[in-house]
Motif scaffolding. Structure first.
Motif, PDB file in Angstrom:
ATOM      1  N   PHE A   1       1.024  -1.332   0.018  1.00  0.00           N
ATOM      2  CA  PHE A   1       0.156   0.017   0.022  1.00  0.00           C
ATOM      3  C   PHE A   1       0.787   1.258  -0.307  1.00  0.00           C
ATOM      4  O   PHE A   1       2.030   1.405   0.708  1.00  0.00           O
ATOM      5  CB  PHE A   1      -1.061   0.023   1.075  1.00  0.00           C
ATOM      6  N   ILE A   2       0.471   2.189  -0.865  1.00  0.00           N
ATOM      7  CA  ILE A   2       0.975   3.442  -0.742  1.00  0.00           C
ATOM      8  C   ILE A   2       0.191   4.620  -0.170  1.00  0.00           C
ATOM      9  O   ILE A   2      -0.867   4.752  -0.628  1.00  0.00           O
ATOM     10  CB  ILE A   2       1.389   3.744  -2.282  1.00  0.00           C
ATOM     11  N   VAL A   3       0.579   5.322   0.678  1.00  0.00           N
ATOM     12  CA  VAL A   3      -0.272   6.243   1.340  1.00  0.00           C
ATOM     13  C   VAL A   3       0.145   7.581   0.969  1.00  0.00           C
ATOM     14  O   VAL A   3       1.428   8.053   0.886  1.00  0.00           O
ATOM     15  CB  VAL A   3      -0.202   6.198   2.946  1.00  0.00           C
ATOM     16  N   GLY A   4      -0.762   8.588   0.576  1.00  0.00           N
ATOM     17  CA  GLY A   4      -0.400   9.851   0.342  1.00  0.00           C
ATOM     18  C   GLY A   4       0.196  10.160  -1.176  1.00  0.00           C
ATOM     19  O   GLY A   4       0.597  11.124  -1.469  1.00  0.00           O
ATOM     20  N   PHE A   5      -0.520   9.336  -1.945  1.00  0.00           N
ATOM     21  CA  PHE A   5      -0.271   9.395  -3.654  1.00  0.00           C
ATOM     22  C   PHE A   5      -0.770  10.843  -3.999  1.00  0.00           C
ATOM     23  O   PHE A   5      -1.844  11.361  -3.309  1.00  0.00           O
ATOM     24  CB  PHE A   5      -0.627   8.440  -4.338  1.00  0.00           C
TER      25      PHE A   5
ATOM     26  N   GLU B   1       5.993  14.661 -11.011  1.00  0.00           N
ATOM     27  CA  GLU B   1       5.535  15.776 -11.639  1.00  0.00           C
ATOM     28  C   GLU B   1       3.926  16.130 -11.463  1.00  0.00           C
ATOM     29  O   GLU B   1       3.545  17.308 -11.806  1.00  0.00           O
ATOM     30  CB  GLU B   1       5.702  15.810 -13.022  1.00  0.00           C
ATOM     31  N   MET B   2       3.276  15.394 -10.773  1.00  0.00           N
ATOM     32  CA  MET B   2       1.878  15.645 -10.531  1.00  0.00           C
ATOM     33  C   MET B   2       1.555  16.634  -9.527  1.00  0.00           C
ATOM     34  O   MET B   2       2.577  17.070  -8.800  1.00  0.00           O
ATOM     35  CB  MET B   2       1.084  14.533  -9.901  1.00  0.00           C
ATOM     36  N   ALA B   3       0.363  17.380  -9.688  1.00  0.00           N
ATOM     37  CA  ALA B   3       0.046  18.560  -8.582  1.00  0.00           C
ATOM     38  C   ALA B   3      -0.515  17.749  -7.291  1.00  0.00           C
ATOM     39  O   ALA B   3      -0.895  16.624  -7.191  1.00  0.00           O
ATOM     40  CB  ALA B   3      -0.964  19.449  -9.327  1.00  0.00           C
ATOM     41  N   ASP B   4      -0.704  18.773  -6.267  1.00  0.00           N
ATOM     42  CA  ASP B   4      -1.453  18.273  -5.119  1.00  0.00           C
ATOM     43  C   ASP B   4      -1.008  17.264  -4.525  1.00  0.00           C
ATOM     44  O   ASP B   4      -1.473  16.128  -4.127  1.00  0.00           O
ATOM     45  CB  ASP B   4      -2.839  17.615  -5.662  1.00  0.00           C
ATOM     46  N   HIS B   5       0.620  17.412  -4.157  1.00  0.00           N
ATOM     47  CA  HIS B   5       1.093  16.594  -3.234  1.00  0.00           C
ATOM     48  C   HIS B   5       0.572  16.749  -1.709  1.00  0.00           C
ATOM     49  O   HIS B   5       0.301  18.038  -1.246  1.00  0.00           O
ATOM     50  CB  HIS B   5       2.858  16.662  -3.274  1.00  0.00           C
ATOM     51  N   VAL B   6       0.326  15.553  -1.385  1.00  0.00           N
ATOM     52  CA  VAL B   6       0.094  15.469   0.331  1.00  0.00           C
ATOM     53  C   VAL B   6       0.968  15.811   1.171  1.00  0.00           C
ATOM     54  O   VAL B   6       2.438  15.348   0.902  1.00  0.00           O
ATOM     55  CB  VAL B   6      -0.475  14.105   0.580  1.00  0.00           C
ATOM     56  N   SER B   7       0.700  16.556   2.059  1.00  0.00           N
ATOM     57  CA  SER B   7       1.960  16.897   3.120  1.00  0.00           C
ATOM     58  C   SER B   7       2.248  15.789   3.727  1.00  0.00           C
ATOM     59  O   SER B   7       1.809  14.763   4.271  1.00  0.00           O
ATOM     60  CB  SER B   7       1.217  17.914   3.958  1.00  0.00           C
ATOM     61  N   GLU B   8       3.560  15.953   4.437  1.00  0.00           N
ATOM     62  CA  GLU B   8       4.132  14.919   5.225  1.00  0.00           C
ATOM     63  C   GLU B   8       3.490  14.530   6.211  1.00  0.00           C
ATOM     64  O   GLU B   8       3.216  13.341   6.925  1.00  0.00           O
ATOM     65  CB  GLU B   8       5.454  15.250   5.597  1.00  0.00           C
ATOM     66  N   ALA B   9       3.028  15.713   6.965  1.00  0.00           N
ATOM     67  CA  ALA B   9       1.994  15.336   8.325  1.00  0.00           C
ATOM     68  C   ALA B   9       0.861  14.492   8.026  1.00  0.00           C
ATOM     69  O   ALA B   9       0.444  13.687   8.907  1.00  0.00           O
ATOM     70  CB  ALA B   9       1.565  16.835   8.988  1.00  0.00           C
ATOM     71  N   VAL B  10       0.131  14.867   6.941  1.00  0.00           N
ATOM     72  CA  VAL B  10      -1.113  13.937   6.508  1.00  0.00           C
ATOM     73  C   VAL B  10      -0.708  12.714   6.145  1.00  0.00           C
ATOM     74  O   VAL B  10      -1.240  11.688   6.585  1.00  0.00           O
ATOM     75  CB  VAL B  10      -1.787  14.750   5.342  1.00  0.00           C
ATOM     76  N   LYS B  11       0.332  12.527   5.441  1.00  0.00           N
ATOM     77  CA  LYS B  11       1.005  11.034   5.241  1.00  0.00           C
ATOM     78  C   LYS B  11       1.270  10.237   6.507  1.00  0.00           C
ATOM     79  O   LYS B  11       0.970   9.088   6.515  1.00  0.00           O
ATOM     80  CB  LYS B  11       2.008  11.178   4.153  1.00  0.00           C
ATOM     81  N   ASP B  12       1.973  10.886   7.376  1.00  0.00           N
ATOM     82  CA  ASP B  12       2.446  10.314   8.388  1.00  0.00           C
ATOM     83  C   ASP B  12       1.259   9.637   9.205  1.00  0.00           C
ATOM     84  O   ASP B  12       1.090   8.632   9.770  1.00  0.00           O
ATOM     85  CB  ASP B  12       3.088  11.134   9.469  1.00  0.00           C
ATOM     86  N   GLU B  13       0.257  10.830   9.478  1.00  0.00           N
ATOM     87  CA  GLU B  13      -1.020  10.354  10.136  1.00  0.00           C
ATOM     88  C   GLU B  13      -1.769   9.238   9.459  1.00  0.00           C
ATOM     89  O   GLU B  13      -2.161   8.117  10.246  1.00  0.00           O
ATOM     90  CB  GLU B  13      -2.054  11.587  10.463  1.00  0.00           C
ATOM     91  N   ARG B  14      -2.009   9.175   8.129  1.00  0.00           N
ATOM     92  CA  ARG B  14      -2.739   8.211   7.441  1.00  0.00           C
ATOM     93  C   ARG B  14      -2.059   6.923   7.616  1.00  0.00           C
ATOM     94  O   ARG B  14      -2.641   5.643   7.698  1.00  0.00           O
ATOM     95  CB  ARG B  14      -2.689   8.508   6.201  1.00  0.00           C
ATOM     96  N   LEU B  15      -0.688   6.742   7.313  1.00  0.00           N
ATOM     97  CA  LEU B  15       0.173   5.630   7.428  1.00  0.00           C
ATOM     98  C   LEU B  15      -0.069   5.053   8.872  1.00  0.00           C
ATOM     99  O   LEU B  15      -0.098   3.807   9.062  1.00  0.00           O
ATOM    100  CB  LEU B  15       1.614   5.889   7.352  1.00  0.00           C
ATOM    101  N   GLN B  16      -0.087   5.632   9.748  1.00  0.00           N
ATOM    102  CA  GLN B  16      -0.184   5.174  11.210  1.00  0.00           C
ATOM    103  C   GLN B  16      -1.656   4.389  11.302  1.00  0.00           C
ATOM    104  O   GLN B  16      -1.449   3.497  12.299  1.00  0.00           O
ATOM    105  CB  GLN B  16       0.117   6.346  12.403  1.00  0.00           C
ATOM    106  N   ARG B  17      -2.483   4.964  10.959  1.00  0.00           N
ATOM    107  CA  ARG B  17      -3.974   4.522  10.790  1.00  0.00           C
ATOM    108  C   ARG B  17      -3.847   3.326  10.315  1.00  0.00           C
ATOM    109  O   ARG B  17      -4.296   2.181  10.560  1.00  0.00           O
ATOM    110  CB  ARG B  17      -5.147   5.446  10.401  1.00  0.00           C
TER     111      ARG B  17
END
Length: 469
Positions: A336-340, A378-394
């Motif tokens: 699984f990849i979180v925060g694409f 090169e895609m737009a709307d990259h997800v912030s590291e803080a949001v990626k961290d929180e989602r990955l933990q869940r």
């Protein structure tokens, strides 16, 4: 193409003793990063170097040749390699002060991606060699000894497996009763997050006859379990000895006929390449273990489309229904990849919902990290590291609970276990369950290589404890 990532510090045991060694044999230290295919590649590099007069060492300070076999999948992979090269450079300088040479080489996917940039940034490096050209190591080292700096990253026209010496029987025995066997390399899927098509090239399948011959040689040396490897292993196809086109299911059927070879596995698969014959192999072959690593990456159709996965969540779940109907005791593993880029909370919840529906026995989950040269970067709307961290933990909390629940479901049951190696504690041996968990048993339960029936008594964090049934 989503091979499970591992790291081995000093897979120096990859080289065997050649029939004739120079008077002063040189030593090689190989450090392996990344997937199982890199482990296999390191072993084959060791075989090629053994034929060139090198013996393996687990002590980097003793090495005349240091090879870093690198992986480019994860974040900052290249920077980690440069940091390691800085430490090795200092060792090289120290050895030079005593009149002893140390050759430094970088192999694998970072070598393929970075090329000459590695030598520019780390002048102490003597050679850079890609994953398709490591069979040329002996000739490359001869040129290095002549004073050249070598970058060998062109895709080889020849099949590298044709040019590699066979490992000696003693070397196979030393590696243990389980083995990897590469059957396919490269990837044509071009997922937008992945660098593999650019570092490993397009999909290439090894001929069936050569795979069978290598598997027979492994079995003759005492190997009981073989894992077939490929970036897209279930895309393997080739002409069989009967002249007909074979797929992976037919190849597995042939390998299951090899005397002594009791267990078969394969990794990593793509959902789009799971055909009827392969699903039937899970139903019909007792040797094919009831464990399947089948990455999905996301449960959101919108994100799957952005990833260029070319399947939907519904497609994936329907495929799992067919597989489980064929083999009810099969356990699933995934990636699984979180925060694409562009992933919303709703997209992430779709992933969580898919995980709940599948109920994985194990899984690998990562935060998205841009790989240079891939469309995702090169895609737009990259997800912030803080949001990626929180989602990955869940996500990881849910996956860990499912893994623990699966282990607990085995307590009290009787399963077959392949005894693989001595345990870390005195009086123990470690086996391998059909679902890849380590199984801790009493050392008197059997010999290494035996497949025994055990009753699971309790679970550990990542392992099972058992008694002889």
């Amino acid at each position: 193409m989503d091979l499970n990532t591992i790291k081995s510090d000093g897979i120096g045991g990859a080289a065997g003793e050649p029939a004739m060694l120079p008077t002063t044999a040189k030593k090689v230290f190989i450090k392996t990063y990344g997937c199982q295919m890199n482990v296999y590649d390191s072993q084959r590099m060791g075989d090629a170097l053994a034929a060139d007069g090198y013996t393996a060492t687990d002590a980097i300070g003793e090495a005349d040749l240091v090879l870093l076999n690198t992986c480019h999948i994860r974040e900052k992979a290249a920077e980690k390699v440069y940091s390691e090269l800085g430490r090795i450079r200092d060792m090289k300088a120290e050895r030079a002060s005593t009149g002893r040479e140390m050759v430094i080489g970088v192999a694998g996917c970072v070598a393929q991606a970075e090329g000459a940039e590695i030598i520019r940034r780390s002048p102490a490096v003597d050679l850079v060699i890609g994953p398709q050209t490591y069979h040329r190591l002996p000739s490359v080292l001869a040129r290095v000894r002549g004073g050249e700096k070598i970058v060998e990253t062109d895709y080889a026209i020849e099949d590298k497996f044709d040019h590699l010496p066979r490992p000696e029987r003693a070397e196979i025995i030393k590696r243990g009763v389980t083995a990897f066997l590469t059957v396919q390399e490269g990837c044509d899927k071009f997922c937008t997050f992945c660098v593999v098509p650019y570092t490993r090239g397009s999909e290439v399948s090894r001929p069936a006859a050569r795979i069978v011959a290598e598997a027979e040689r492994l079995a003759e040396a005492g190997v009981r379990e073989v894992t077939l490897l490929g970036q897209n292993v279930n895309a393997w196809h080739g002409q069989g000895p009967d002249g007909k086109e074979w797929g992976l299911g037919r190849l597995l059927s042939r390998l299951a006929e090899i005397p002594g070879l009791a267990r078969l596995r394969y990794t990593t698969s793509h959902p789009r390449d799971m055909d009827d014959e392969l699903i039937a192999a899970h139903r019909d072959l007792a040797a094919l273990m009831p464990y399947l690593h089948l990455p999905v990456q996301s449960g959101s159709d919108r994100i799957l489309k952005a990833m260029n996965r070319r399947h939907t969540a519904k497609d994936y779940l329907a495929l799992l229904d067919r597989i489980r109907a064929a083999r009810p005791d099969i356990a699933l593993s995934g990636d699984f990849i979180v925060g694409f880029p562009g992933e919303t909370e709703a997209d992430f919840e779709a992933t969580m919902d898919l995980v709940r529906q599948v109920n994985y026995a194990s899984a690998f989950s990562f935060k998205y990290s841009p790989r240079p040269g891939t469309p995702g970067a090169e895609m737009a709307d990259h997800v912030s590291e803080a949001v990626k961290d929180e989602r990955l933990q869940r996500l990881q909390a849910l996956l860990l609970k499912q893994q623990q629940d699966f282990g607990s479901s085995l307590v009290g049951g009787v399963i077959d276990t392949l005894i693989e190696k001595p345990g870390r504690q005195a009086g123990q041996k470690v086996g391998r369950s059909p679902w890849l968990q380590p199984v801790i048993v009493d050392e008197k339960a059997g010999e290494i290589g035996d497949i025994i029936k055990v009753r699971i008594t309790k679970t550990g964090y990542n392992s099972l404890f058992a008694e002889l049934a």
